[in-house]
Motif scaffolding. Structure first.
Motif, PDB file in Angstrom:
ATOM      1  N   ASP A   1       6.009 -28.052   3.013  1.00  0.00           N
ATOM      2  CA  ASP A   1       4.874 -27.333   3.937  1.00  0.00           C
ATOM      3  C   ASP A   1       3.604 -28.403   3.865  1.00  0.00           C
ATOM      4  OD1 ASP A   1       3.807 -27.270   1.345  1.00  0.00           O
ATOM      5  OD2 ASP A   1       4.404 -25.167   1.009  1.00  0.00           O
ATOM      6  N   ASP A   2       2.516 -28.100   4.418  1.00  0.00           N
ATOM      7  CA  ASP A   2       1.409 -29.088   4.191  1.00  0.00           C
ATOM      8  C   ASP A   2       0.779 -29.099   3.003  1.00  0.00           C
ATOM      9  OD1 ASP A   2       1.505 -29.170   7.213  1.00  0.00           O
ATOM     10  OD2 ASP A   2       0.014 -27.408   7.399  1.00  0.00           O
ATOM     11  N   SER A   3       0.829 -28.339   2.106  1.00  0.00           N
ATOM     12  CA  SER A   3       0.225 -28.359   0.620  1.00  0.00           C
ATOM     13  C   SER A   3       1.020 -29.350   0.025  1.00  0.00           C
ATOM     14  CB  SER A   3       0.083 -27.308  -0.262  1.00  0.00           C
ATOM     15  OG  SER A   3       1.360 -26.436  -0.191  1.00  0.00           O
ATOM     16  N   THR A   4       2.484 -29.317   0.028  1.00  0.00           N
ATOM     17  CA  THR A   4       3.226 -30.203  -0.554  1.00  0.00           C
ATOM     18  C   THR A   4       3.133 -31.618   0.088  1.00  0.00           C
ATOM     19  OG1 THR A   4       4.634 -28.497  -1.166  1.00  0.00           O
ATOM     20  CG2 THR A   4       5.604 -30.839  -1.450  1.00  0.00           C
ATOM     21  N   ARG A   5       3.161 -31.658   1.426  1.00  0.00           N
ATOM     22  CA  ARG A   5       3.025 -33.059   2.013  1.00  0.00           C
ATOM     23  C   ARG A   5       1.811 -33.557   1.476  1.00  0.00           C
ATOM     24  NH1 ARG A   5       3.494 -31.345   6.586  1.00  0.00           N
ATOM     25  NH2 ARG A   5       5.767 -31.835   7.036  1.00  0.00           N
ATOM     26  N   ASP A   6       0.625 -33.009   1.332  1.00  0.00           N
ATOM     27  CA  ASP A   6      -0.507 -33.567   1.324  1.00  0.00           C
ATOM     28  C   ASP A   6      -0.526 -34.078  -0.429  1.00  0.00           C
ATOM     29  OD1 ASP A   6      -1.554 -33.049   3.389  1.00  0.00           O
ATOM     30  OD2 ASP A   6      -2.519 -31.407   3.208  1.00  0.00           O
ATOM     31  N   ALA A   7      -0.055 -33.304  -1.280  1.00  0.00           N
ATOM     32  CA  ALA A   7       0.433 -33.610  -2.530  1.00  0.00           C
ATOM     33  C   ALA A   7       1.173 -34.866  -2.770  1.00  0.00           C
ATOM     34  CB  ALA A   7       0.905 -32.490  -3.479  1.00  0.00           C
ATOM     35  N   VAL A   8       2.160 -34.971  -2.012  1.00  0.00           N
ATOM     36  CA  VAL A   8       3.088 -36.298  -2.018  1.00  0.00           C
ATOM     37  C   VAL A   8       2.282 -37.506  -1.522  1.00  0.00           C
ATOM     38  CG1 VAL A   8       5.070 -37.231  -1.338  1.00  0.00           C
ATOM     39  CG2 VAL A   8       5.061 -35.122  -1.933  1.00  0.00           C
ATOM     40  N   ALA A   9       1.399 -37.298  -0.512  1.00  0.00           N
ATOM     41  CA  ALA A   9       0.846 -38.271  -0.009  1.00  0.00           C
ATOM     42  C   ALA A   9      -0.439 -38.873  -0.760  1.00  0.00           C
ATOM     43  CB  ALA A   9       0.080 -37.743   1.237  1.00  0.00           C
ATOM     44  N   ARG A  10      -0.891 -37.834  -1.585  1.00  0.00           N
ATOM     45  CA  ARG A  10      -1.915 -38.451  -2.601  1.00  0.00           C
ATOM     46  C   ARG A  10      -1.347 -39.005  -3.958  1.00  0.00           C
ATOM     47  NH1 ARG A  10      -3.679 -33.110  -1.674  1.00  0.00           N
ATOM     48  NH2 ARG A  10      -3.189 -32.698  -3.862  1.00  0.00           N
ATOM     49  N   THR A  11       0.125 -39.054  -4.059  1.00  0.00           N
ATOM     50  CA  THR A  11       0.883 -39.469  -5.184  1.00  0.00           C
ATOM     51  C   THR A  11       0.736 -41.088  -5.324  1.00  0.00           C
ATOM     52  OG1 THR A  11       1.912 -37.583  -5.307  1.00  0.00           O
ATOM     53  CG2 THR A  11       2.610 -39.486  -6.655  1.00  0.00           C
ATOM     54  N   ASP A  12       0.116 -41.624  -6.071  1.00  0.00           N
ATOM     55  CA  ASP A  12      -0.064 -43.031  -6.047  1.00  0.00           C
ATOM     56  C   ASP A  12       1.157 -43.837  -6.466  1.00  0.00           C
ATOM     57  OD1 ASP A  12      -0.552 -42.250  -8.614  1.00  0.00           O
ATOM     58  OD2 ASP A  12      -2.295 -43.344  -8.923  1.00  0.00           O
ATOM     59  N   LEU A  13       2.292 -43.201  -7.054  1.00  0.00           N
ATOM     60  CA  LEU A  13       3.493 -43.919  -7.458  1.00  0.00           C
ATOM     61  C   LEU A  13       4.506 -43.070  -7.235  1.00  0.00           C
ATOM     62  CD1 LEU A  13       4.897 -46.356  -8.687  1.00  0.00           C
ATOM     63  CD2 LEU A  13       4.466 -44.993 -10.928  1.00  0.00           C
ATOM     64  N   VAL A  14       5.493 -43.361  -6.228  1.00  0.00           N
ATOM     65  CA  VAL A  14       6.478 -42.594  -5.743  1.00  0.00           C
ATOM     66  C   VAL A  14       7.821 -43.553  -6.255  1.00  0.00           C
ATOM     67  CG1 VAL A  14       7.747 -41.329  -4.000  1.00  0.00           C
ATOM     68  CG2 VAL A  14       5.250 -41.178  -4.167  1.00  0.00           C
ATOM     69  N   LEU A  15       8.674 -43.076  -6.837  1.00  0.00           N
ATOM     70  CA  LEU A  15       9.928 -43.943  -7.233  1.00  0.00           C
ATOM     71  C   LEU A  15      11.189 -43.462  -6.263  1.00  0.00           C
ATOM     72  CD1 LEU A  15       9.382 -43.875 -11.150  1.00  0.00           C
ATOM     73  CD2 LEU A  15       8.681 -45.502  -9.568  1.00  0.00           C
ATOM     74  N   ALA A  16      11.751 -44.294  -6.027  1.00  0.00           N
ATOM     75  CA  ALA A  16      13.173 -44.098  -5.413  1.00  0.00           C
ATOM     76  C   ALA A  16      14.246 -45.007  -6.214  1.00  0.00           C
ATOM     77  CB  ALA A  16      13.055 -44.511  -3.892  1.00  0.00           C
ATOM     78  N   PRO A  17      15.106 -44.241  -6.826  1.00  0.00           N
ATOM     79  CA  PRO A  17      16.101 -45.057  -7.393  1.00  0.00           C
ATOM     80  C   PRO A  17      17.169 -45.269  -6.443  1.00  0.00           C
ATOM     81  CG  PRO A  17      16.383 -42.505  -7.816  1.00  0.00           C
ATOM     82  CD  PRO A  17      15.113 -42.802  -7.254  1.00  0.00           C
ATOM     83  N   VAL A  18      17.962 -46.478  -6.496  1.00  0.00           N
ATOM     84  CA  VAL A  18      18.876 -46.933  -5.510  1.00  0.00           C
ATOM     85  C   VAL A  18      19.967 -47.323  -6.123  1.00  0.00           C
ATOM     86  CG1 VAL A  18      17.071 -47.518  -3.735  1.00  0.00           C
ATOM     87  CG2 VAL A  18      17.805 -49.252  -5.467  1.00  0.00           C
ATOM     88  N   CYS A  19      20.383 -47.054  -7.453  1.00  0.00           N
ATOM     89  CA  CYS A  19      21.565 -47.591  -8.005  1.00  0.00           C
ATOM     90  C   CYS A  19      22.455 -46.384  -8.326  1.00  0.00           C
ATOM     91  CB  CYS A  19      21.348 -48.510  -9.219  1.00  0.00           C
ATOM     92  SG  CYS A  19      20.753 -50.137  -9.035  1.00  0.00           S
ATOM     93  N   PRO A  20      23.119 -45.772  -7.634  1.00  0.00           N
ATOM     94  CA  PRO A  20      23.527 -46.137  -6.102  1.00  0.00           C
ATOM     95  C   PRO A  20      22.564 -45.393  -5.201  1.00  0.00           C
ATOM     96  CG  PRO A  20      25.175 -44.805  -6.527  1.00  0.00           C
ATOM     97  CD  PRO A  20      24.166 -44.894  -7.755  1.00  0.00           C
ATOM     98  N   VAL A  21      22.216 -45.832  -3.952  1.00  0.00           N
ATOM     99  CA  VAL A  21      21.901 -44.625  -2.897  1.00  0.00           C
ATOM    100  C   VAL A  21      22.986 -43.815  -2.469  1.00  0.00           C
ATOM    101  CG1 VAL A  21      21.170 -44.710  -0.494  1.00  0.00           C
ATOM    102  CG2 VAL A  21      20.350 -46.563  -1.730  1.00  0.00           C
ATOM    103  N   HIS A  22      22.735 -42.418  -2.662  1.00  0.00           N
ATOM    104  CA  HIS A  22      23.617 -41.546  -2.465  1.00  0.00           C
ATOM    105  C   HIS A  22      23.188 -40.387  -1.677  1.00  0.00           C
ATOM    106  CE1 HIS A  22      22.384 -38.802  -5.514  1.00  0.00           C
ATOM    107  NE2 HIS A  22      22.527 -40.091  -6.523  1.00  0.00           N
ATOM    108  N   ARG A  23      24.044 -39.302  -1.130  1.00  0.00           N
ATOM    109  CA  ARG A  23      23.370 -38.390  -0.261  1.00  0.00           C
ATOM    110  C   ARG A  23      22.278 -37.690  -0.699  1.00  0.00           C
ATOM    111  NH1 ARG A  23      27.040 -33.002   1.479  1.00  0.00           N
ATOM    112  NH2 ARG A  23      25.226 -32.264   2.933  1.00  0.00           N
TER     113      ARG A  23
END
Length: 573
Positions: free
Chosen positions: A517-539
């Motif tokens: 929703d809009d509130s969660t999207r705005d909260a993520v947009a304000r987050t200054d560090l978003v991590l994405a683990p890739v070992c491995p990339v999976h579904r």
């Protein structure tokens, strides 16, 4: 008005003998609790088990709550909010406790007083009932193991801890219905347990509905006790809502989860019945044998001699064994692999409290079937505990000081080697795993149970924590909020940062990820560090990234470590 007494209770003991029994039962209970508390003060290293990351959900909540966030109000939770309040409270008392032990025992402040009250009431009719209600509770409370194997190698079970909590609470409620006779104590126990179940796991709360209904209909719970319990529960829930505003959002979250878990119920019953057929089959057959014994005129297996017509007809061992088996099976449809059938033990104990001779020629079959119903799960847990204790000294401990207690795990040398080998493959052949994720398949069907996967997960979190601190030092920028695009996000706890508001913890895209929703999207947009683990990339990781991708348009992607991408906001933002 008192509930009717059961025909199978022991002969009432004298006041002096009751006090004498309490003089050793209460010290036994206190000594047990003291041992568990002492173990939480030690920096123990335990063998990592399948799906260890389940315990990281609690530390996501602990980290968030340390920064002032509340479950339900500030972030979506997969189970009841009291789970996380108790976890935060336990962590404050025992900051060095091993995560599996800490989370396994967070309900002690609730269950110990309830058990003490049950002992106080039941010991008046003899110490055997009280003792044999206490012993199973101690064993199932102490041992952090499930009754189903999710991996052939030994390790501690961090998977489904909240399911085990629900099973313990249900067990205490069944003991209260079948054995507690004092109306005041029964009201207190039922009130505490119903509130605990409601704010622990809603499926556990639903599972006890038939138990309470028939307890009332058969006179084991008096009408006055039922009304008083209902008023207490409604009053406490109302006060919580008025003071915190937490109850109604929690109900709304339950509805969201229910809408995402609408699979056909029949396959779930078949799965649960097949996985637990050793216990469910034996218990079902026991109920049938008891019914035949009752129809054959053996009073010990029949209904009560007093009470209302319904009680005289069906308030019998066969009915309670059958009902509890069905309720346990229902709970298992939502929580496969847990300890749901512990709830049947009070009914089995009630049978054993009568002389077996009273069951006539059915006595040998009944005794054997009780053993087949009660012992398999207990022996499985004891076996898993013995194996884990035996192999632990030879396992290799993870070196992850920045993770705190989360990183105090060990693994067999072959799994440590496998983790390192697979890391190299994940890094150098990332596109292969991205292609596999596109097909919605996993590289391995049981990858999340593999010890090397869970071990590598923690090892890479350690490297990411070091890299984040180095990035802050080199840039002069202190990150304020962190989000990890994976099932669990312990980084608020590890880095002492805020977690992204409103984002779900325990982010399973298939069943516990609300629409963006809009509130969660705005909260993520304000987050200054978003991590994405890739070992491995999976579904699941791919789905989580796609779920939040629209909120990351203002971020810059960097390679934090070979196994972690990071999305950061510009310094001048």
């Amino acid at each position: 008005m008192r509930a009717h007494t059961a025909e199978f209770d022991e002969t009432p003991g004298s006041e002096g003998s009751s006090r004498g029994a309490l003089l050793w039962l209460y010290p036994l209970l206190a000594g047990f609790v003291a041992i568990l508390l002492a173990l939480q003060m030690l920096p123990l290293v335990l063998p990592i088990g399948p799906m260890y990351w389940d315990v990281l959900i609690y530390y996501d909540a602990i980290g968030r709550m340390a920064q002032g966030q509340w479950p339900v109000l500030d972030f979506f939770v997969p189970v009841g909010p009291l789970e996380y309040f108790l976890a935060a409270f336990s962590n404050a008392l025992f900051p060095e406790a091993h995560p599996v032990l800490l989370t396994q025992w967070i309900w002690l402040p609730v269950t110990v007083p309830v058990m003490a009250l049950i002992l106080w009431d039941t010991v008046r009719r003899g110490s055997r009932v009280a003792l044999w209600l206490l012993v199973p509770w101690m064993l199932y409370t102490a041992l952090p193991f499930n009754v189903i194997d999710f991996y052939p190698y030994p390790g501690t079970d961090a998977f489904g801890i909240y399911n085990r909590h629900g099973a313990i609470l249900i067990y205490l409620l069944v003991a209260t219905v079948l054995f507690v006779r004092g109306p005041v104590i029964q009201t207190i126990c039922l009130s505490v347990l119903m509130l605990a179940l409601a704010f622990c796991k809603i499926t556990a709360f639903i599972a006890v509905g038939p138990i309470l209904l028939f307890g009332l209909m058969l006179g084991r719970i008096s009408l006055g006790t039922a009304i008083a319990t209902a008023l207490i529960c409604i009053g406490v829930a109302g006060m919580v809502e008025l003071s915190t505003g937490l109850v109604m959002p929690y109900v709304q979250d339950i509805l969201v989860l229910a809408s995402q878990n609408t699979d056909a119920i029949l396959p779930r019953f078949l799965t649960a019945a097949s996985q637990h057929f050793n216990v469910f089959g034996a218990g079902g057959f026991l109920a049938i044998v008891l019914l035949i014994a009752a129809l054959s005129g053996h009073q010990a297996a029949g209904g009560r001699e007093s009470g209302n017509r319904l009680a005289r007809s069906i308030d019998a061992p066969w009915f309670w064994v059958g009902l509890l088996m069905v309720c346990g099976l229902f709970y298992e449809t939502q929580n496969t692999g847990g300890q749901a059938f512990l709830m049947v033990w009070p009914a089995l104990l009630a049978i054993l409290m009568r002389p077996l001779a009273d069951y006539g020629r059915f006595a040998p079959a009944i005794l054997v079937l009780i053993g087949f119903t009660a012992l398999p799960n207990l022996s499985t847990m004891l076996h898993k505990a013995a194996r884990a204790a035996a192999v632990a000294p030879g396992y290799i401990a993870l070196d992850a000081p920045d993770l705190g207690p989360i990183g105090r795990v060990s693994a067999k040398d072959v799994f440590v080697e496998q983790a390192e080998r697979m890391r190299g493959i994940y890094v150098s052949h990332r596109e292969t795993y991205e292609a596999i994720a596109e097909t919605e398949a996993l590289p391995s069907f049981i990858m999340f149970s593999d010890p090397d996967y869970q071990y590598l997960l923690l090892k890479e979190m350690q490297d990411a924590a070091v890299a984040i601190k180095a990035l802050e030092a080199s840039s002069g920028k202190k990150f304020e909020r962190v989000l990890n695009l994976d099932f669990a996000n312990p980084f608020p706890y590890i880095l002492n940062m805020k977690g992204t508001e409103t984002v779900a913890i325990g982010a399973d895209p298939s069943r516990a990820l609300p629409a963006l929703d809009d509130s969660t999207r705005d909260a993520v947009a304000r987050t200054d560090l978003v991590l994405a683990p890739v070992c491995p990339v999976h579904r699941a990781r791919k789905q989580l990234f796609e779920h939040y991708q629209s909120a990351l348009t203002g971020h810059t992607r960097i390679t934090l470590t070979p196994c972690f991408d990071a999305y950061v906001l510009p310094l001048n933002r």
